[in-house]
Design a protein around this motif. Structure first.
Motif, PDB file in Angstrom:
ATOM      1  N   THR A 147       0.856  -1.186   0.000  1.00 40.76           N
ATOM      2  CA  THR A 147       0.000   0.000   0.000  1.00 40.76           C
ATOM      3  C   THR A 147       0.891   1.235   0.000  1.00 40.76           C
ATOM      4  O   THR A 147       1.986   1.238   0.576  1.00 40.76           O
ATOM      5  N   TYR A 148       0.411   2.275  -0.647  1.00 36.30           N
ATOM      6  CA  TYR A 148       1.165   3.525  -0.725  1.00 36.30           C
ATOM      7  C   TYR A 148       0.195   4.669  -0.426  1.00 36.30           C
ATOM      8  O   TYR A 148      -0.775   4.883  -1.162  1.00 36.30           O
ATOM      9  N   CYS A 149       0.426   5.348   0.659  1.00 32.46           N
ATOM     10  CA  CYS A 149      -0.434   6.457   1.099  1.00 32.46           C
ATOM     11  C   CYS A 149      -1.901   6.033   1.154  1.00 32.46           C
ATOM     12  O   CYS A 149      -2.794   6.815   0.793  1.00 32.46           O
ATOM     13  N   LEU A 150      -2.129   4.814   1.563  1.00 32.36           N
ATOM     14  CA  LEU A 150      -3.496   4.288   1.474  1.00 32.36           C
ATOM     15  C   LEU A 150      -4.301   4.519   2.752  1.00 32.36           C
ATOM     16  O   LEU A 150      -5.518   4.740   2.691  1.00 32.36           O
ATOM     17  N   ASP A 152       2.327  11.157  -5.178  1.00 28.47           N
ATOM     18  CA  ASP A 152       3.141  12.191  -4.513  1.00 28.47           C
ATOM     19  C   ASP A 152       2.738  13.583  -4.971  1.00 28.47           C
ATOM     20  O   ASP A 152       2.578  14.506  -4.167  1.00 28.47           O
ATOM     21  N   ARG A 153       2.565  13.714  -6.282  1.00 27.76           N
ATOM     22  CA  ARG A 153       2.234  15.017  -6.843  1.00 27.76           C
ATOM     23  C   ARG A 153       0.877  15.501  -6.314  1.00 27.76           C
ATOM     24  O   ARG A 153       0.732  16.640  -5.876  1.00 27.76           O
ATOM     25  N   LEU A 154      -0.111  14.599  -6.342  1.00 26.57           N
ATOM     26  CA  LEU A 154      -1.455  14.991  -5.920  1.00 26.57           C
ATOM     27  C   LEU A 154      -1.526  15.207  -4.414  1.00 26.57           C
ATOM     28  O   LEU A 154      -2.266  16.066  -3.930  1.00 26.57           O
ATOM     29  N   ARG A 155      -0.752  14.438  -3.686  1.00 29.56           N
ATOM     30  CA  ARG A 155      -0.680  14.650  -2.229  1.00 29.56           C
ATOM     31  C   ARG A 155      -0.139  16.050  -1.941  1.00 29.56           C
ATOM     32  O   ARG A 155      -0.547  16.706  -0.986  1.00 29.56           O
ATOM     33  N   LYS A 172      -6.288  13.566  -1.072  1.00 26.78           N
ATOM     34  CA  LYS A 172      -6.092  12.317  -0.323  1.00 26.78           C
ATOM     35  C   LYS A 172      -6.215  11.102  -1.243  1.00 26.78           C
ATOM     36  O   LYS A 172      -7.243  10.437  -1.285  1.00 26.78           O
ATOM     37  N   VAL A 173      -5.133  10.895  -1.984  1.00 27.32           N
ATOM     38  CA  VAL A 173      -5.118   9.775  -2.926  1.00 27.32           C
ATOM     39  C   VAL A 173      -4.114   8.724  -2.454  1.00 27.32           C
ATOM     40  O   VAL A 173      -3.138   9.040  -1.775  1.00 27.32           O
ATOM     41  N   GLY A 174      -4.403   7.477  -2.821  1.00 26.35           N
ATOM     42  CA  GLY A 174      -3.515   6.383  -2.412  1.00 26.35           C
ATOM     43  C   GLY A 174      -3.423   5.313  -3.486  1.00 26.35           C
ATOM     44  O   GLY A 174      -4.005   5.436  -4.577  1.00 26.35           O
ATOM     45  N   LEU A 175      -2.669   4.278  -3.161  1.00 27.04           N
ATOM     46  CA  LEU A 175      -2.394   3.228  -4.142  1.00 27.04           C
ATOM     47  C   LEU A 175      -2.324   1.868  -3.455  1.00 27.04           C
ATOM     48  O   LEU A 175      -1.813   1.760  -2.342  1.00 27.04           O
ATOM     49  N   LEU A 176      -2.841   0.864  -4.146  1.00 28.06           N
ATOM     50  CA  LEU A 176      -2.624  -0.523  -3.702  1.00 28.06           C
ATOM     51  C   LEU A 176      -2.044  -1.300  -4.871  1.00 28.06           C
ATOM     52  O   LEU A 176      -2.618  -1.311  -5.969  1.00 28.06           O
ATOM     53  N   PRO A 182       1.966   9.635 -16.651  1.00 28.70           N
ATOM     54  CA  PRO A 182       1.499  10.149 -15.349  1.00 28.70           C
ATOM     55  C   PRO A 182       0.211  10.959 -15.473  1.00 28.70           C
ATOM     56  O   PRO A 182      -0.666  10.850 -14.631  1.00 28.70           O
ATOM     57  N   ARG A 183       0.089  11.772 -16.551  1.00 25.64           N
ATOM     58  CA  ARG A 183      -1.122  12.594 -16.627  1.00 25.64           C
ATOM     59  C   ARG A 183      -2.376  11.754 -16.837  1.00 25.64           C
ATOM     60  O   ARG A 183      -3.469  12.156 -16.442  1.00 25.64           O
ATOM     61  N   GLU A 184      -2.226  10.573 -17.449  1.00 26.23           N
ATOM     62  CA  GLU A 184      -3.383   9.685 -17.610  1.00 26.23           C
ATOM     63  C   GLU A 184      -3.779   9.078 -16.263  1.00 26.23           C
ATOM     64  O   GLU A 184      -4.966   8.958 -15.947  1.00 26.23           O
TER      65      GLU A 184
END
Ligand SMILES: Cc1ncc(C[n+]2csc(CCOP(=O)(O)OP(=O)(O)O)c2C)c(N)n1
Ligand code: SF4
Ligand SMILES: [Mg+2]
Lengths: 311, 395
Positions: free
Chosen positions: B256-259, B281-284, B289-293, B365-367
């Motif tokens: 998990t990343y910033c999840l 990272d950019r959106l944070r 409040k975005v995250g990744l799994l 990244p922009r997509e």
């Protein structure tokens, strides 16, 4: 000292393929396998292609095999045995298992060898693994109900080359796989038949001791598919030999040698007329197929005699 | 204990294979896996491994020889991609069903037709029901680490299943990265020696393997395979823990990343997860409040654990690099399975699928950012506008 190839000595050894298997009475495959395995004194490990021999000897939780045996799939007995053989060499070299002069043997039917498994077989022998590939050749896909293979002779009735009102059985002549394997220039290639048991056993010994890849094509009648009585198996393979439909020979390091020459070369008809699968050929309108078959046998026999330096 | 090297993904896998030093490798070259086979052939030629290398005439024979060698009692590895895997198909199932703990490196590539050598995940998704344990790798380091762990996972007596380690074709396989390579001795110690339970080469105790198995036993054998898969989850975690203790890198069923405090998240496997981290990272940075799994273990599918990790979100996007043609809404397999997992556990988070990158189409990244922006709108409205989006395709 190798066990002498005399029936009294050989009969003392326990069968490596035990009784109780479910191959049909008089099945040529079991005779071939038992004769060949009785010829080998060393331990053997076997890979078996899908087909009659495989399904009828290992119905879980039973097995008729008293030696290490493996079935993987239909077309890959050759690649499977090379994996096993490579594992053996690797583990022995690393001292993980003892060296025991193990002989590696693959058994495949004509379908699993001439047709779907030809690529795997070609690759395996080219790579030079030490193993013997045996095609027990009953000239059709018997396990799935007698369909034609590229080993099926011209004119034979099978369920996918039926003798119909318009088309009288298989329209193509058989592939000569033994020649194809000889063209691979491997240490040992032979053609054999269980009716000449000593010849078959001697060839088996040469094959497993040749120090490389060996191939044997062994005629193994299937009375269900060939349509003959169950006690005629050996007699019919001998007729195939005596008509020169199935010559016995070997190619040892490029040297061709006829190992059996019939005293009198019988007409192929003598062999055909004993089998239900050729019955329709004896109708007047189909006689030309018998002539064609005879011509093919003659032509191939002459070529073989030349290769063996017999002419 | 270790050193850093500049390695491609293919090279990293070959390096791991050299250190594992398997008894037998049978493989056939195919882009983009080819370099692995070439590197390994060099190790063999230079006498750096004890391996019998079988340079087979096809992938069908590669897997067939692997099954034979594994049944014989050897530690066995192979590598392939796409069409190669497709040709192996029949034997891929046999490997799992015969309980052969073979380790395979799969460099993910699109399936024909049309023929295409670049990355997508249609090859691995085709084998998802075959009985193999499936691990994803974001980069060369993970591919290297996963290969080493795969040996231990597959050979565990409670598992005895083959393991496939995925990495993205070209992106990872041909991208040069900084990879921590452990000492040969340390890897050797970690993988230990393989003690096969029923080796065919135990000549004194002959065994029949691969017998005909009818309605009276077949089903029980399949049930045992299910049990092995169930056991695998715990074994994967135990092996990861041991790996972490020895090599100091932490692996789980997924990353998990910033999840934890995220409101929306993307689920995406392999290299694209790396790109997504940059976007997170950019959106944070913008206070979003975005995250990744990032799934690591795809088989066995850790449904409960995934749901647990995702249930607090307001919107989820799955990014699938393959299509399950004709399946529900023509979505991707990862999405379909995650939707089922959430539904089963009674979790109602709005979820959408984004198919991307087929045939190696770049994913920028922009997509990925646009997916996050979609998600933020979904989080606000509580409504998924479009269930399946084919990202960046000309329609
Ligand atoms: C890939 C694949 N195709 C088809 C089959 C079905 N099949 C099983 S055995 C067989 C024929 C076997 O013929 P042969 O090799 O001549 O052996 P025989 O049964 O005659 O002894 C076929 C077609 C299969 N098992 N696998
Ligand atoms: S069908 Fe033919 S090959 Fe098969 S077991 Fe019976 S006799 Fe043998
Ligand atoms: Mg046959």
């Amino acid at each position: 000292m190798a066990t002498k190839l005399i029936p009294k000595e050989l009969a003392k050894r326990p069968d490596r393929l035990s009784p109780g298997h479910r191959l049909c009475a008089g099945c040529g495959a079991s005779i071939v396998v038992r004769q060949m395995l009785a010829a080998i004194d060393a331990p053997v490990v076997i890979a078996n292609a899908t087909g009659c021999l495989e399904v009828a000897t290992t119905i879980y939780p039973y097995t008729a095999w008293r030696v290490p045996w493996m079935h993987n799939a239909f077309e890959n007995a050759a690649s499977t045995i090379t994996g096993i053989e490579a594992a053996y060499r690797s583990l022995v070299r690393q001292g993980k298992i003892p060296e025991q002069n193990v002989k590696f043997i693959a058994f495949g039917g004509d379908g699993g060898t001439y047709d779907i498994g030809l690529q795997a077989l070609s690759g395996a022998v080219e790579r030079g693994h030490q193993f013997l590939y045996v095609c027990y050749n009953n000239e059709a896909y018997m396990n799935t109900g007698i369909q034609r293979s590229s080993a099926t002779p011209l004119g034979a009735h099978t369920t996918t080359s039926p003798a119909g009102e318009v088309i009288p059985g298989k329209q193509q002549k058989r592939k000569d796989l033994t020649m194809i394997m000889a063209a691979h220039d491997i240490p040992y290639v032979a053609q054999a038949a269980p009716s000449q048991w000593r010849d078959l056993m001697q060839k088996t010994r040469k094959a497993v001791d040749c120090g490389g890849a060996a191939f044997m094509n062994v005629l193994a009648s299937c009375n269900r598919g060939w349509r003959h009585a169950t006690d005629e198996t050996v007699e019919l393979t001998q007729l195939a030999v005596d008509t020169c439909y199935w010559p016995l020979y070997e190619v040892e390091n490029g040297q061709w040698r006829l190992t059996y020459k019939p005293k009198e070369k019988l007409p192929v008809e003598e062999w055909l007329k004993r089998q239900g699968r050729f019955r329709h050929l004896f109708r007047p309108e189909n006689r030309h197929l018998i002539d064609e078959l005879q011509a093919e046998v003659d032509r191939r026999w002459e070529r073989l005699l030349r290769l063996c330096g017999e002419t | 204990m270790s050193r850093f090297e500049a390695l491609t993904g293919d090279n990293a896998v070959a390096m791991a294979m050299r250190q594992v030093n398997p008894d037998v490798v049978a493989a056939y070259p195919i882009t983009p896996q080819t370099e692995t086979v070439e590197f390994f052939a060099e190790y063999v030629a230079d006498g750096l491994v004890n391996t019998e290398f079988i340079c087979v005439e096809s992938e069908h024979s590669a897997m067939s020889a692997c099954v034979g060698a594994s049944a014989a009692g050897a530690r066995v590895m192979t590598a392939t991609s796409s069409q190669g895997l497709a040709l192996m198909w029949e034997i891929v199932y046999i490997a799992a069903s015969n309980r052969c703990p073979i380790v395979m490196s799969l460099v993910n590539r699109a399936l024909s037709a049309p023929i295409n050598i670049h990355c997508d995940h249609s090859d691995i998704m085709g084998m998802r029901d075959s009985g193999w344990i499936v691990l994803f790798s974001e980069n060369a380091q993970e591919a290297y680490d996963n290969i080493i762990q795969a040996v231990r996972i597959g050979e565990h007596p409670d598992v005895l299943l083959p393991v496939v380690v995925c990495q993205d074709g070209f992106v990872t396989s041909h991208g040069m990265e900084r990879v921590e390579v452990f000492d040969d001795e340390a890897v050797k110690e970690f993988v230990g020696t393989y003690k096969p339970r029923y080796p065919l080469l135990d000549i004194e105790h002959p065994k029949t393997l691969g017998a005909l198995d009818f309605y009276d036993y077949y089903y029980e054998h399949k049930r045992q395979q299910v049990q092995a898969m169930e056991n695998a989850t715990g074994v994967i975690l135990a092996v990861a823990e041991e790996f972490n203790r020895k090599f100091n890198r932490n692996y789980g069923l997924f990353e998990t990343y910033c999840l934890d405090d995220a409101e929306v998240a993307i689920v995406v496997a392999n290299s694209t997860a790396g790109t997504a981290k940059v976007v997170v990272d950019r959106l944070r940075g913008e206070g979003l409040k975005v995250g990744l799994l990032k799934p690591r273990v795809f088989r066995p599918f850790p449904a409960r654990e995934l749901v647990e990790a995702l249930k607090h979100l307001k919107a989820i996007a799955v990014m699938d690099r393959s299509i399950s043609f004709g399946a529900m809404n023509n979505a991707g397999p990862l999405f379909l399975e995650l939707v089922a997992a959430l539904a089963l556990h009674g979790v109602r988070v709005p979820i959408a699928d984004y198919v991307f990158g087929l045939g190696g189409r770049d994913i920028l990244p922009r997509e990925i950012e646009s997916v996050y922006r979609d998600l933020l709108r979904v989080a606000e409205s509580g409504r998924v506008e479009r269930l399946v989006t084919y990202l960046s395709v000309r329609e």
